[in-house]
Enzyme design. Structure first.
Site, PDB file in Angstrom:
ATOM      1  N   GLN A   1      -4.541  -5.202   7.087  1.00  0.00           N
ATOM      2  CA  GLN A   1      -5.545  -6.130   6.546  1.00  0.00           C
ATOM      3  C   GLN A   1      -5.603  -7.459   7.297  1.00  0.00           C
ATOM      4  O   GLN A   1      -6.613  -8.153   7.251  1.00  0.00           O
ATOM      5  CB  GLN A   1      -5.273  -6.402   5.055  1.00  0.00           C
ATOM      6  CG  GLN A   1      -5.391  -5.180   4.162  1.00  0.00           C
ATOM      7  CD  GLN A   1      -6.805  -4.628   4.096  1.00  0.00           C
ATOM      8  OE1 GLN A   1      -7.799  -5.329   4.309  1.00  0.00           O
ATOM      9  NE2 GLN A   1      -6.923  -3.337   3.800  1.00  0.00           N
TER      10      GLN A   1
ATOM     11  N   LYS B   1     -10.485  -0.695  10.591  1.00  0.00           N
ATOM     12  CA  LYS B   1     -10.692  -1.888   9.768  1.00  0.00           C
ATOM     13  C   LYS B   1     -11.059  -3.100  10.625  1.00  0.00           C
ATOM     14  O   LYS B   1     -11.162  -4.228  10.141  1.00  0.00           O
ATOM     15  CB  LYS B   1      -9.437  -2.187   8.930  1.00  0.00           C
ATOM     16  CG  LYS B   1      -9.135  -1.117   7.880  1.00  0.00           C
ATOM     17  CD  LYS B   1      -7.964  -1.539   7.032  1.00  0.00           C
ATOM     18  CE  LYS B   1      -7.320  -0.384   6.277  1.00  0.00           C
ATOM     19  NZ  LYS B   1      -8.137   0.173   5.200  1.00  0.00           N
TER      20      LYS B   1
ATOM     21  N   CYS C   1      -4.769   2.585  -3.591  1.00  0.00           N
ATOM     22  CA  CYS C   1      -3.529   3.059  -2.965  1.00  0.00           C
ATOM     23  C   CYS C   1      -2.376   2.086  -3.160  1.00  0.00           C
ATOM     24  O   CYS C   1      -1.549   1.898  -2.263  1.00  0.00           O
ATOM     25  CB  CYS C   1      -3.725   3.333  -1.474  1.00  0.00           C
ATOM     26  SG  CYS C   1      -4.930   4.611  -1.158  1.00  0.00           S
TER      27      CYS C   1
ATOM     28  N   ASP D   1       3.086  -4.676   8.142  1.00  0.00           N
ATOM     29  CA  ASP D   1       1.870  -3.891   7.988  1.00  0.00           C
ATOM     30  C   ASP D   1       0.696  -4.856   8.156  1.00  0.00           C
ATOM     31  O   ASP D   1       0.414  -5.676   7.284  1.00  0.00           O
ATOM     32  CB  ASP D   1       1.870  -3.228   6.607  1.00  0.00           C
ATOM     33  CG  ASP D   1       0.526  -2.573   6.261  1.00  0.00           C
ATOM     34  OD1 ASP D   1      -0.431  -2.685   7.064  1.00  0.00           O
ATOM     35  OD2 ASP D   1       0.442  -1.963   5.178  1.00  0.00           O
TER      36      ASP D   1
ATOM     37  N   HIS E   1       0.875  -1.168   0.000  1.00  0.00           N
ATOM     38  CA  HIS E   1       0.000   0.000   0.000  1.00  0.00           C
ATOM     39  C   HIS E   1       0.917   1.224   0.000  1.00  0.00           C
ATOM     40  O   HIS E   1       2.039   1.151   0.511  1.00  0.00           O
ATOM     41  CB  HIS E   1      -0.826  -0.057   1.296  1.00  0.00           C
ATOM     42  CG  HIS E   1      -1.914   0.948   1.423  1.00  0.00           C
ATOM     43  ND1 HIS E   1      -1.680   2.257   1.756  1.00  0.00           N
ATOM     44  CD2 HIS E   1      -3.260   0.836   1.278  1.00  0.00           C
ATOM     45  CE1 HIS E   1      -2.837   2.900   1.820  1.00  0.00           C
ATOM     46  NE2 HIS E   1      -3.820   2.064   1.535  1.00  0.00           N
TER      47      HIS E   1
END
Lengths: 414, 142
Positions: free
Chosen positions: A208, A231, A369, A205, A128
């Site tokens: 998600q 999220k 993104c 990261d 991203h």
């Protein structure tokens, strides 16, 4: 052996008031954009109202009753977050505005203090923008180089290329746990082990992945983990940086201001203990407490059953989507999550998203993104349907029926 | 579905058969713009003589609305005085942003784009080519 209990997605869905509404002239809302942000359950909504009606005050300052309550709940959220990701020490949890700020914090604080000309930061081609641009900024400031791990046509990282990269002077590997476009779940454990063998640190990261998979930062052994509250059912504007405490101790502050200091004179200052050293200014108190409330919802769930539901639904979506003539799914990794991106020959993603929206269906269209990734796929934009535990087969069926109409419409056009 | 509101036959026709489109090699466009929010990509080359817009070539990788708007714009402006084209750009963009409406007579095929105003997130798709043309006109000589 007994069969595991199924996850009751309908009952779970009923806790999200927004999902009961209709849009675009009475169409029931079909929400397939949870990779962008999830909806919020009644527990979190009530929590936010409770916070502002019973305890709103600034934290770590006043000595009055409300300040005491707010501080207690704020710090309790930190304990919950630590437990949620298996971190033994709550001091390793820094609250940020989101994943983006967490990564920027590491890049600006750890990066500027530790990177020098000749050093390399390794990212991947499926990141991203929030895990690309901060490293470009710090590379430009320090003279460090940026390299990337490519991905295969299936959407899996090229691990042979990773091994070759690791023979160089790599100081940090920063990679996504799960791609927001391809859905790929990357083998972060083996990558972390390999990076550590060369002395490099690893930032994961988890924007998600944390919402879907139980995470244990000790077992994973990541040095940094960044993720966002919104999220995972929490309000927007609250995120987390987990870092090993020894790293946080050694890192210089990111932002200066109130809360992060120990002693201030007009000439110089000393810093508060971690994690407060990294939380300058009045934090997002309500959001943080809301994140704690979202974690309560997770902890009351059968998370393994919820994950099986999401996996089965992802498989169902991939199976049904290809019924649409000319539809290509981008990302065929063996190990994947519920973000499914696709293109349809002859119909631009914007037009797809616009058409299905007329049927009350929310999907994402654009570059998500991740422009370098989209470019590698040879596309300028994609359409993405992304799932959360409240989605059901009926949502997928509605999407496929709508896509079949879109395709017919464009096929019969002049 | 209210497809006809915005995806009218004329828009689909321009989308599938865009006019005055051509390939423009990298680095040879007067204007090369990408919409950072959606990835739509447009390149333009224009040439004028005696104050009249003589040539316009567009390369557009975009949605039906972006492509049709580009194609209809090209049909509308080629052969017209540059000053008139500039005036039309300003009034068309203003209309799309909620300003005074141009007459269907003046708009011709472009009238089909009026429906897009109901969808705020799509207005940019409509105006991208027009902003591109404006930037190209700033560079033309003659």
């Amino acid at each position: 052996m007994t069969n595991p209990l199924p996850f009751d997605a309908e009952a779970f869905r009923a806790r999200f008031p927004i999902l009961g509404q209709t849009v675009r002239d009475g169409k029931p809302l079909v929400y397939l954009d949870s990779a962008a942000t999830t909806q919020k359950p009644v527990e979190v909504l009530d929590n936010q109202r409770d916070y502002y009606t019973t305890m709103n005050a600034n934290v770590h300052r006043g000595i009055h009753r409300l300040a005491e309550l707010a501080t207690e709940h704020y710090e309790n959220a930190r304990v919950k977050v630590a437990r949620f990701i298996g971190a033994p020490d709550p001091r390793s949890i820094v609250f940020t505005r989101g994943t983006t700020e967490a990564i920027n914090l590491v890049a600006q604080s750890w990066g500027r203090a530790n990177l020098k000309p000749g050093d390399t930061v390794v990212i991947t081609a499926m990141e991203h923008h929030s895990n690309i641009v901060p490293w470009q900024l710090v590379a430009a400031a320090t003279g460090a180089k940026l390299a990337h791990i490519p991905f295969t046509p299936e959407g899996e990282l090229d691990l042979a290329a990773f091994d070759r990269l690791m023979q160089g002077p790599v100081k940090l590997v920063a990679l996504t746990h799960m791609s927001n476009v391809l859905g790929t779940i990357n083998p972060v454990e083996s990558i972390i082990a390999a990076a550590h063998r060369t002395g490099a640190l690893v930032l994961v990261d988890g924007a998600q992945s944390v919402p879907f998979m139980p995470i244990d930062v000790v077992a994973m052994d990541c040095d940094f983990l960044a993720f966002s509250g919104h999220k995972m059912m929490a309000p927007t504007g609250i995120g987390v940086l987990y870092a090993k405490p020894a790293l946080l101790e050694a890192m210089p502050p990111f932002l200066g201001g109130g809360e992060m200091i120990s002693k201030v004179t007009l000439e110089a200052s000393t810093w508060a203990e971690i994690p407060h050293k990294f939380e300058a200014g009045t934090p997002n108190i309500a959001g943080t407490i809301g994140l704690g409330s979202a974690i309560d919802v997770y902890e009351a769930m059968d998370r393994a059953a919820a994950r099986r539901h999401e996996e089965a639904l992802t498989a169902y979506a991939m199976e049904r989507l290809v019924e649409v003539d000319g539809l290509t799914i981008h990302g065929r990794a063996a190990h994947r999550g519920g973000a499914v991106s696709f293109s349809i020959t002859g119909v631009h993603p914007h037009d797809i998203a616009h058409f299905v929206d007329q049927d009350g269906i929310a999907v994402r269209a654009g570059h998500m993104c991740a422009q370098p990734l989209i470019r590698q796929l040879g596309e300028t934009a994609l359409t993405r349907a992304s799932l959360y535990f409240y989605n059901t087969r009926a949502d997928i069926d509605a999407l496929v029926a709508s896509l079949l109409r879109v395709k017919r419409f464009f096929d019969r056009a002049p | 579905m209210h497809l006809d509101e915005i995806y009218q036959e004329i828009i689909l026709d321009h989308y599938k058969h865009p006019r005055h489109f051509g390939k423009i090699p990298d680095g040879q466009a007067m204007v090369d713009e990408e919409n950072p929010t959606c990835g739509d990509h447009i390149k333009l080359n224009a040439a004028a003589a005696d104050g009249v817009l003589r040539e316009l070539v567009i390369e557009c990788a975009g949605c039906a609305i972006c492509t049709a708007s580009s194609s209809m714009m090209a049909e509308k402006v080629i052969g017209r005085p540059v000053a008139e084209v500039r005036d039309l750009i300003a009034r068309f963009n203003a209309m799309m942003r909620g300003g005074p409406e141009l007459s269907d007579d003046e708009l011709g095929d472009l009238a089909a784009l009026k429906g897009v105003r109901k969808y705020p997130l799509r207005i940019k798709c409509c105006t991208m080519a027009w902003h591109g043309l404006d930037a190209a006109l700033n560079q033309v000589k003659g």
